[in-house]
Motif scaffolding. Structure first.
Motif, PDB file in Angstrom:
ATOM      1  N   SER A 124       0.821  -1.211   0.000  1.00  0.00           N
ATOM      2  CA  SER A 124       0.000   0.000   0.000  1.00  0.00           C
ATOM      3  C   SER A 124       0.856   1.262   0.000  1.00  0.00           C
ATOM      4  O   SER A 124       0.361   2.350  -0.266  1.00  0.00           O
ATOM      5  CB  SER A 124      -0.946   0.009   1.194  1.00  0.00           C
ATOM      6  OG  SER A 124      -0.227  -0.217   2.385  1.00  0.00           O
ATOM      7  N   GLN A 181       0.739   3.262  -3.236  1.00  0.00           N
ATOM      8  CA  GLN A 181      -0.487   3.938  -3.649  1.00  0.00           C
ATOM      9  C   GLN A 181      -0.193   5.384  -4.000  1.00  0.00           C
ATOM     10  O   GLN A 181       0.567   6.046  -3.315  1.00  0.00           O
ATOM     11  CB  GLN A 181      -1.477   3.932  -2.493  1.00  0.00           C
ATOM     12  CG  GLN A 181      -2.057   2.574  -2.232  1.00  0.00           C
ATOM     13  CD  GLN A 181      -3.523   2.570  -2.513  1.00  0.00           C
ATOM     14  OE1 GLN A 181      -4.195   3.502  -2.189  1.00  0.00           O
ATOM     15  NE2 GLN A 181      -4.016   1.520  -3.130  1.00  0.00           N
ATOM     16  N   GLU A 182      -0.804   5.823  -5.077  1.00  0.00           N
ATOM     17  CA  GLU A 182      -0.646   7.218  -5.495  1.00  0.00           C
ATOM     18  C   GLU A 182       0.781   7.579  -5.820  1.00  0.00           C
ATOM     19  O   GLU A 182       1.196   8.719  -5.676  1.00  0.00           O
ATOM     20  CB  GLU A 182      -1.181   8.178  -4.442  1.00  0.00           C
ATOM     21  CG  GLU A 182      -2.677   8.039  -4.340  1.00  0.00           C
ATOM     22  CD  GLU A 182      -3.238   8.887  -3.250  1.00  0.00           C
ATOM     23  OE1 GLU A 182      -2.682   9.986  -3.040  1.00  0.00           O
ATOM     24  OE2 GLU A 182      -4.206   8.453  -2.614  1.00  0.00           O
ATOM     25  N   ASP A 213       3.133   1.989 -10.060  1.00  0.00           N
ATOM     26  CA  ASP A 213       2.180   0.894  -9.925  1.00  0.00           C
ATOM     27  C   ASP A 213       2.620  -0.360 -10.662  1.00  0.00           C
ATOM     28  O   ASP A 213       2.028  -1.416 -10.496  1.00  0.00           O
ATOM     29  CB  ASP A 213       0.776   1.327 -10.344  1.00  0.00           C
ATOM     30  CG  ASP A 213       0.738   1.935 -11.712  1.00  0.00           C
ATOM     31  OD1 ASP A 213      -0.360   2.166 -12.246  1.00  0.00           O
ATOM     32  OD2 ASP A 213       1.826   2.206 -12.267  1.00  0.00           O
ATOM     33  N   HIS A 242      -4.713   2.270 -12.747  1.00  0.00           N
ATOM     34  CA  HIS A 242      -3.464   1.674 -12.290  1.00  0.00           C
ATOM     35  C   HIS A 242      -3.268   0.351 -12.979  1.00  0.00           C
ATOM     36  O   HIS A 242      -4.231  -0.317 -13.326  1.00  0.00           O
ATOM     37  CB  HIS A 242      -3.512   1.440 -10.774  1.00  0.00           C
ATOM     38  CG  HIS A 242      -3.589   2.706 -10.011  1.00  0.00           C
ATOM     39  ND1 HIS A 242      -2.507   3.531  -9.807  1.00  0.00           N
ATOM     40  CD2 HIS A 242      -4.637   3.322  -9.431  1.00  0.00           C
ATOM     41  CE1 HIS A 242      -2.889   4.575  -9.121  1.00  0.00           C
ATOM     42  NE2 HIS A 242      -4.173   4.492  -8.883  1.00  0.00           N
ATOM     43  N   GLU A 243      -2.012  -0.038 -13.111  1.00  0.00           N
ATOM     44  CA  GLU A 243      -1.729  -1.327 -13.734  1.00  0.00           C
ATOM     45  C   GLU A 243      -2.330  -2.464 -12.925  1.00  0.00           C
ATOM     46  O   GLU A 243      -2.368  -2.392 -11.693  1.00  0.00           O
ATOM     47  CB  GLU A 243      -0.210  -1.545 -13.798  1.00  0.00           C
ATOM     48  CG  GLU A 243       0.401  -0.966 -15.027  1.00  0.00           C
ATOM     49  CD  GLU A 243       1.757  -1.556 -15.320  1.00  0.00           C
ATOM     50  OE1 GLU A 243       2.651  -0.768 -15.641  1.00  0.00           O
ATOM     51  OE2 GLU A 243       1.926  -2.791 -15.233  1.00  0.00           O
ATOM     52  N   SER A 293      -1.575  -5.853  -5.922  1.00  0.00           N
ATOM     53  CA  SER A 293      -1.631  -4.992  -4.755  1.00  0.00           C
ATOM     54  C   SER A 293      -2.052  -3.568  -5.104  1.00  0.00           C
ATOM     55  O   SER A 293      -2.213  -2.752  -4.219  1.00  0.00           O
ATOM     56  CB  SER A 293      -0.264  -4.959  -4.078  1.00  0.00           C
ATOM     57  OG  SER A 293       0.690  -4.470  -4.994  1.00  0.00           O
ATOM     58  N   ASN A 294      -2.227  -3.282  -6.393  1.00  0.00           N
ATOM     59  CA  ASN A 294      -2.696  -1.951  -6.758  1.00  0.00           C
ATOM     60  C   ASN A 294      -4.193  -1.817  -6.602  1.00  0.00           C
ATOM     61  O   ASN A 294      -4.731  -0.729  -6.539  1.00  0.00           O
ATOM     62  CB  ASN A 294      -2.391  -1.658  -8.244  1.00  0.00           C
ATOM     63  CG  ASN A 294      -0.950  -1.316  -8.463  1.00  0.00           C
ATOM     64  OD1 ASN A 294      -0.252  -0.914  -7.538  1.00  0.00           O
ATOM     65  ND2 ASN A 294      -0.496  -1.478  -9.676  1.00  0.00           N
ATOM     66  N   TYR A 303      -8.764  -4.178  -0.544  1.00  0.00           N
ATOM     67  CA  TYR A 303      -8.753  -3.383   0.672  1.00  0.00           C
ATOM     68  C   TYR A 303     -10.176  -3.159   1.158  1.00  0.00           C
ATOM     69  O   TYR A 303     -10.456  -3.223   2.354  1.00  0.00           O
ATOM     70  CB  TYR A 303      -8.064  -2.030   0.434  1.00  0.00           C
ATOM     71  CG  TYR A 303      -6.588  -2.175   0.169  1.00  0.00           C
ATOM     72  CD1 TYR A 303      -6.076  -2.006  -1.114  1.00  0.00           C
ATOM     73  CD2 TYR A 303      -5.709  -2.481   1.196  1.00  0.00           C
ATOM     74  CE1 TYR A 303      -4.729  -2.139  -1.355  1.00  0.00           C
ATOM     75  CE2 TYR A 303      -4.356  -2.610   0.962  1.00  0.00           C
ATOM     76  CZ  TYR A 303      -3.876  -2.451  -0.317  1.00  0.00           C
ATOM     77  OH  TYR A 303      -2.531  -2.585  -0.566  1.00  0.00           O
ATOM     78  N   ILE A 360      -7.571   3.379   2.382  1.00  0.00           N
ATOM     79  CA  ILE A 360      -6.808   3.059   1.178  1.00  0.00           C
ATOM     80  C   ILE A 360      -7.751   2.862  -0.003  1.00  0.00           C
ATOM     81  O   ILE A 360      -7.454   3.238  -1.131  1.00  0.00           O
ATOM     82  CB  ILE A 360      -5.970   1.780   1.393  1.00  0.00           C
ATOM     83  CG1 ILE A 360      -4.947   2.015   2.486  1.00  0.00           C
ATOM     84  CG2 ILE A 360      -5.272   1.384   0.100  1.00  0.00           C
ATOM     85  CD1 ILE A 360      -4.145   0.785   2.813  1.00  0.00           C
TER      86      ILE A 360
END
Lengths: 735, 704
Positions: free
Chosen positions: A644, A647-648, A652, B47-48, B414-415, B420, B442
């Motif tokens: 995590s 993130q952002e 990615d 996101h990938e 995990s992206n 989550y 998240i």
């Protein structure tokens, strides 16, 4: 008894006749060379014949007696070819050009095509005998174009060259592409066989698969950046080896671009209804390249100005052809011949690197953060030196110490450069020099190889004069692209350093690199770094870039530092020990039939090759099996922190790299695999075949045989039971 | 004899081996795909992600065992265990066996009641009933044909004149579908009042799922813009008439799902609808389909243009929508969660050229490609299966299974925000509120975060009751002390005319409670201080900025990088200066007596209650849940009203206006602000033009 013997004799007879039949049909239809071809050169390996009226050649290979024509004739093929394609495939040279007066607004769709069969008759072709060969000069009077070509027999190969320094373009046109011997060894519509194309890991186009609607063009080592395009539709693989191959049922042809590979492309097509009547794989010389600019913006009424600048920078464009017989008539044979060529020219040396489990450890990235609105780049630690040590300790506890840990983002501004690195300085956010020393000590005690990565090619900021520009002096950028709508992510923009700057940065870095005490460095981004700098103030060709990159790699080698690159182009092979993230597939064009590990087969035994990072592949299990069948070492992107934290950020692509998540499976798999690797890492691949559907057999020099079963059911091959989705091997130190 | 036999055996074996080797058609594994996977997060940024479906090849005529390839095949139905393909250009229906993917039957022998053959070349839609009846939308002949299982014409539906009375809209039938109760649903290209429904006898019933254009801001904006655009530009813009459905399907529960071609239709966002029996949509109104990101840097309305042509609901209830513009299949759960998209356009393996129909068969997705004349087949990857499995567990009571499923998804990608969110829900049900909050944050799920926060707060308050009481007592004590202190300072001490508070530094506080007196003092004693006033405005800027960063997640999902310093400055300092300048310039018109300095200080001092309220609101947002937001609104309202009252008093006192005049002056001030703002914008664009002109001159000079 009598009946039995009659039946067996009859069956034998049938067998013998069918064998003869096969043998007969396998023999080339024109064993006897047409009288129009004259013998012009001969050595112990090959004889070269030339047709003075067209400039076409025939080569007779002494070892096999096979004849190779540069202009294959086949009735069905000629009928099926349409328009200029009819004569293109029978010409020694095909030229694509633009009229100078149109050039400024023309684009790649307005290229004119012509060839020497159309343009030059006997009077326009002059032939001159030279040592071991012949020089043929084609003159196209009405354009004022003179194209000198040489055919020379050298050792086992035929070297065909276009002589750039005697090439005349005339004043009316710009020559853009020159195809050399496009029809050489072409497959007819009746023949069985395939084309071997080095796209990505390598791929095969079966003859007559009917999908040759358009020609495949793969720019060798990659294409230039288009300054006008802000959208990248599909991510494709690049051509990393300057070769192409044509494999038929009993013979094969390998073409290696030995000179002028800095500005070349591989072309191929299979026969296609009412367009192409043959199956060809060939190369073309890229003489000029378009570097356009857009004026008045691109919102509406934008206009593109084209510039067709010279990009070829060598004296000659040379392709060396090798003629292979039945035992090498396969893609593995092509790979093995190219490997021989590289070994003979001193590029490849036997590998000394014992096999290891490869980790690409990402230490630190920069993330845009803000204090009260003032944006700044914050360094976020993904894996500190202490955590790297923890990772290595855990792997050691699990029983693995043959590890190569490549540290990425340990200095400067993390993984992506803010500026080009010139000094090796540890980031404090990952632990600084003190912790690095502890890590290094641990690695040395346990025989673990530590490698540090540096990126000399891309940075967010650099002096304008150091960066690559288009012909109109517009800075060129490298981006990451959104996978959803294909647009560029502006925040990932990086400038590209020209090769002089890369050389100077790299050399200056070398001075402080020895302070780290490491004897291997990785320059991942330099593997596929390949651009012309079209800036008019300081233009640099790709040939110049190749020279500089080689100089830099050599400088490190001389200081005793071995180099590791990622996804590397062939011109770096001489100077590298390890290539990580080698391509595992091709660009998946429709015309490709299946992918082959050509890249891996060429290098195995000489350079250590790893897979792409396994957690990010589509099917990790399948990719691992493929790695086993090619002797490729596994590689994992690694971070220690929880995912995590990414993130952002723009990173990615590092998803699912957290060490804890993949370590158990990786350890179990590698423990098994390392036993096999220990036996084969320095042996050539001598055979690679699919022995049963979805079962591949790999044989290494020394006799080790590996069987990989991709099926979901168990199989038995050569008396060996191989479980579903698993592998077995015999020979060497197997149990 | 024996030796001969042995030799013979060897010969045969080698011959067979040679033949096998030379004939082997290699099928080495494909490890890469030409398209990439991605997902969207809570901020609609992509996101990938690993790809969810991998191509299994494209079945051409040769692969299927067809002599003539498909020609503009435009529809496909999977029913009765068979796959039916409407080969529009060849006027036939091809039946494919899905266990072998080979052609089973070619149906082209439909006859009418008299036995004469019926030609339906050009038909773009059809459906098959359970007993083998065919319903064909004969587009070219503007009629719907129903054939029974003997291939005989049972019913022909022509234009329902009574339904289309008063118009000359043609009955250009495009798609037809059989409902579970025998109703025949028909989509016509030019009829946008809904889907036409007919009985089994061919009588028109009603318009189903009719859509209207809602007047929204977009529509009004479009109306105004159209006034200024050229004809050509207007033609390129979208029209506001409701567009028609592109296709429809039934799910396992016999709900009708419809899809529209165009994603950005002004006035309606119902690209995909699940219609109940009254024709109203069942789906959550805020679900959005297609891409969320822009594909160009030009104007806001030129977004990524999906063009949906078909949809299918698979046996597990997942929605698959086919976009022919970009050749992609988009997958959603029933709640509108985007699972992933796959495919693409181009001459690559598994990519489409003109995708016209989609069906899911045995867990695989099939797409009919009219231009490439083939069927593309896709199978889910490990990630695709993991994601579906986790979503399908939904809110089952087996928390461990849910946790394991989402954990698996997380490890593969995990992206993704979904694991989550899923794990957050599991935490929530287990009572692990802190972990739940982390996960929800998240995932960008404000509502769930707020709910979990409520529970967490309950726990925290219960655990720390003693401390909380102490802190409250402390705060109350401090407030009382401050009040006492201020009161003391406001008492006029014997011998002086004014209280200790009424000095330069104390005046801002005094203004809060005695504004008129305080502003009078501006004029009498000149105790206003521009320095303090500036300080207050700067304080406003600082507090507003801090509140941006420190607002609790339940109330604001703004990210650190969303902060724009320039806008923040303009919002606070800029706005203040604009008001003061406008007001001062207007005061000449209205005989206001205030000087610039007085207005400046007066308005600045009036801001204090508002600033304080922002600060308190920010603090409160960290301890309140979303549903308790009303308290924050109360606090900010009190602050705002107080400040506005103070400004009113300031204007009245400093300019010596009456109340009515003050209102009039405020109105004029606002107009002045707009004018000044407009002038500044004009100036900015002018400068921009000059700058661009200069740049292009330089560019041209460089090219010489």
């Amino acid at each position: 008894m009598k009946i039995k013997s009659i039946i067996s004799i009859a069956l034998c007879a049938v067998l013998v006749f069918s064998l003869l039949g096969i043998a007969a049909s396998a023999a080339p239809e024109n064993e006897v060379i047409d009288e129009i071809y004259e013998l012009v050169a001969e050595n112990e390996h090959n004889s070269l014949f030339l047709d003075k009226t067209t400039g076409n050649i025939v080569v007779r290979n002494a070892a096999t007696g096979n004849l190779w024509y540069s202009a294959v004739s086949d009735e069905a093929g000629d009928k099926n070819s349409v328009g200029i394609e009819k004569s293109n495939v029978k010409s020694p040279i095909v030229m694509q050009y633009l009229y100078r007066e149109n050039a400024i607004s023309a684009d790649s769709n307005s290229l004119e095509t012509t060839n020497t069969v159309e343009e030059c008759d006997e009077d326009c072709i002059s032939v001159k005998k030279i040592k071991n060969g012949v020089k043929v000069t084609f003159t196209i009077d009405w354009l004022g174009v003179v194209i000198p070509v040489e055919y020379v027999l050298e050792g086992e190969s035929l070297k065909a060259s276009i002589l750039y320094d005697e090439l005349e373009e005339g004043s009316d046109i710009f020559i853009i592409y020159l195809k050399l011997l496009p029809g050489f060894g072409a497959g007819t519509m009746a023949e069985q066989g395939y084309l071997v194309i080095p796209d990505g890991s390598g791929t095969v186009i079966n003859f007559n698969n009917g999908s040759g609607a358009s020609e495949y063009v793969g720019y060798v080592y990659g294409n230039e950046i288009d300054p006008l395009s802000y959208v990248n539709k599909i991510q494709t693989e690049d051509v990393r080896l300057p070769i192409f191959g044509i494999v038929k049922s009993d013979r094969a042809l390998l073409g290696v671009i030995t000179e002028g590979d800095d500005s070349a492309a591989i072309c191929a097509y299979s026969s296609f209804a009412k367009k192409y009547g043959y199956n060809i794989a060939t190369s073309k010389a890229v003489y000029r390249y378009n570097s356009p600019v857009s004026m008045f913006g691109t919102d509406w009424e934008g206009k593109n100005i084209q510039s067709w600048t010279m990009c070829a920078d060598s004296k000659k464009y040379t392709v060396s052809y090798y003629f292979l017989g039945a035992e090498k008539a396969s893609y593995q044979g092509i790979a093995s011949k190219y490997q021989d060529y590289l070994v003979d020219s001193g590029v490849l040396k036997k590998s000394k690197n014992a096999p290891t489990l490869h980790l690409d450890v990402y230490n630190s990235i920069s993330k845009t953060s803000a204090i009260l609105g003032f944006k700044y780049q914050k360094q976020i630690s993904l894996t500190s030196y202490k955590e790297v040590k923890k990772i290595l300790e855990e792997l050691k506890a699990a029983g693995i110490t043959d590890i190569t840990a490549e540290l990425i983002g340990w200095s400067g501004s993390g993984v992506s450069n803010e500026k080009l690195p010139t000094k090796a300085r540890h980031l404090s956010s990952v632990g600084g020099k003190k912790n690095f020393k502890k890590l290094k000590a641990f690695a040395e005690e346990n025989g673990i190889t530590l490698v540090a990565n540096a990126d000399f090619a891309y940075a967010a900021e650099m002096k304008r004069s150091d960066a690559i520009q288009s012909y109109f002096n517009k800075l060129l950028y490298k981006y990451l692209y959104r996978k959803s709508v294909f647009t560029e992510r502006r925040s990932t923009a990086q400038l590209i350093a020209d090769s002089d700057r890369v050389l100077s940065a790299g050399k200056s870095f070398l001075k402080s690199y020895s302070s780290t005490g490491l004897d291997t460095i990785s320059m991942d981004t330099l593997g596929d770094y390949f651009y012309s700098n079209f800036s008019r103030k300081a233009p640099q060709s790709r040939k110049y870039l190749i020279d500089n990159v080689q100089k830099l790699l050599a400088a490190y080698n001389e200081k005793g530092v071995s180099v590791s690159l990622a996804d590397a182009n062939a011109y770096t092979f001489k100077y590298v020990d390890t290539i990580t993230a080698a391509p595992i597939g091709s660009s998946c064009y429709e015309m490709f039939d299946y992918d082959i590990p050509l890249y891996q087969m060429v290098l195995h035994g000489y350079i250590t090759v790893t897979t792409e990072s396994l957690p990010q592949t589509i099917d990790e299990e399948l990719t691992y099996l493929w790695a086993v069948s090619t002797g490729t070492e596994p590689m994992y992107n690694t971070i220690y922190k929880k995912a995590s934290v990414l993130q952002e950020t723009e990173y990615d692509y590092l998803y699912s790299s957290t060490f804890d998540w993949w370590k158990d499976e990786a350890v179990a798999k590698y423990k098994e695999y390392s036993k096999l690797l220990a036996n084969i890492y320095d042996k050539k691949i001598t055979s690679y075949t699919e022995v049963l559907p979805n079962v591949v057999e790999t044989i290494y020099e020394g006799g080790i045989q590996v069987y990989v079963n991709y099926n979901t059911t168990e199989v038995t091959v050569n008396g060996i039971k191989v479980a579903a989705r698993s592998y077995e091997w015999i020979g060497g130190d197997s149990e | 004899m024996r030796n001969f036999g042995k030799l013979f055996k060897v010969l045969v074996l080698t011959l067979v081996a040679v033949m096998l080797l030379s004939m082997s058609v290699s099928a080495l594994p494909q490890l890469t795909a030409p398209y990439d996977g991605y997902e969207y997060d809570g901020y609609k940024t992509s996101h990938e992600a690993p790809i969810t479906y991998l191509t299994q090849g494209s079945l051409t005529a040769a692969d299927l065992g067809l002599e003539t390839p498909f020609s503009s095949a435009s529809d496909m139905v999977y029913k009765n265990g068979k796959l039916y393909v409407l080969d529009t250009g060849n006027g036939r229906i091809v039946v494919i066996d899905v266990s072998t993917y080979k052609v089973k039957e070619i149906i082209s022998d439909f006859v009418d009641q008299n036995g004469a053959p019926v030609n339906f070349t050009g038909a773009t839609g059809f459906d098959v009933s359970e007993n083998g009846d065919f319903y064909i939308a004969d587009t070219k002949n503007t009629r719907v044909l129903v054939f029974d299982s003997n291939r005989r014409l049972a019913l022909e539906i022509g234009r329902p004149d009574e339904a289309l009375a008063g118009t000359d809209t043609p009955f250009d039938v495009a798609k037809v579908m059989l409902g579970n109760d025998g109703t025949i649903y028909v989509i016509c290209k030019s009829i946008n009042t809904g889907i036409l429904t007919f009985t089994q006898e061919g009588d028109f019933k009603v318009f189903y799922g009719s859509n209207t254009v809602q007047a929204t801001a977009d529509v009004l904006k479009q109306f105004f813009y159209n006034k200024f655009l050229t004809r050509a530009q207007r033609a390129a813009r979208r029209s506001i008439t409701p567009t028609n459905f592109a296709n429809m399907t039934l799910d396992a529960h016999n709900f009708v799902y419809t899809v529209k071609a165009d994603r950005f239709i002004f006035g309606s966002s119902d690209v995909l609808q699940c219609l109940n029996y009254t024709g109203k949509s069942n789906l959550k109104s805020d679900t959005s389909f297609g891409e969320y990101e822009n594909d160009s840097y030009s104007f806001y309305w030129d977004r990524f243009n999906n063009c949906f042509t078909d949809l299918d609901i698979d046996t597990e209830g997942m929605i698959n929508v086919l976009d022919s513009e970009y050749g992609r299949v988009y997958q959603y759960t029933v709640d509108g969660d985007f699972i992933g998209s796959f495919g693409g356009k181009g001459a690559y393996q598994g990519m489409m050229s003109n995708a016209t129909a989609i069906e899911t068969v045995n867990g695989e997705v099939l797409v009919l490609d009219a231009a490439k004349s083939c069927l593309h087949k896709y199978a889910p990857t490990e990630y695709g299966l993991a994601l579906r499995h986790a979503f399908l567990l939904g809110d089952s009571t087996d928390l461990d299974a849910r946790e394991a499923a989402w954990d698996h998804v997380l490890k593969l990608n995990s992206n993704s925000i979904y694991p989550y969110y899923g794990l957050g829900l599991v935490n929530d049900e287990r009572g692990e509120y802190k972990e739940a909050m982390e996960n929800f944050q998240i995932a960008g799920a404000q509502d769930e975060y707020s709910k979990a926060f409520k529970q967490y707060r309950k726990q925290a308050m219960a655990d720390n009751a003693l401390w909380i009481v102490l802190v409250i007592v402390l705060i109350v004590a401090v407030i009382v002390l401050i009040k006492k202190f201020i009161n003391k300072k406001m008492k006029v001490v014997d011998g002086t005319a004014y209280s200790p508070l009424e000095t330069k530094w104390g005046l801002p506080i005094y203004t809060l409670f005695h504004p008129v007196d305080s502003f009078d003092q501006f004029k009498d004693r000149k105790t206003e201080s521009p320095l303090i006033a500036t300080g207050i405005v700067v304080l406003w800027f600082i507090v507003d900025t801090i509140s941006f960063f420190c607002t609790g997640f339940s109330f604001s999902t703004a990210r650190v990088t969303d902060f724009n310093l320039l806008i923040e400055i303009f919002k606070t300092v800029g706005l203040f200066l604009l008001f003061v300048a406008a007001n001062w310039s207007m005061c000449t018109l209205l005989n206001g007596k205030g000087t610039f300095k007085e207005i400046y200080c007066g308005v600045a001092y009036s801001l204090i209650p508002y600033i304080v309220s922002i600060g308190i609101a920010a603090a409160l947002s960290n301890v309140l849940t979303g549903s308790e937001g009303v308290f924050i609104t109360i606090v900010t309202s009190v602050g705002l009203v107080w400040s506005i009252a103070l400004v009113a008093f300031a204007l009245i006192t400093l300019h010596e206006y009456s109340f009515g005049k003050m209102l009039w002056s405020v109105f004029l001030t606002l107009i002045a602000m707009i004018v000044i703002g407009f002038l500044m914008a004009l100036f900015y664009t002018l400068m921009l033009q000059v700058w661009q002109f200069g740049k292009s001159i330089i560019a041209e000079l460089q090219l010489r």
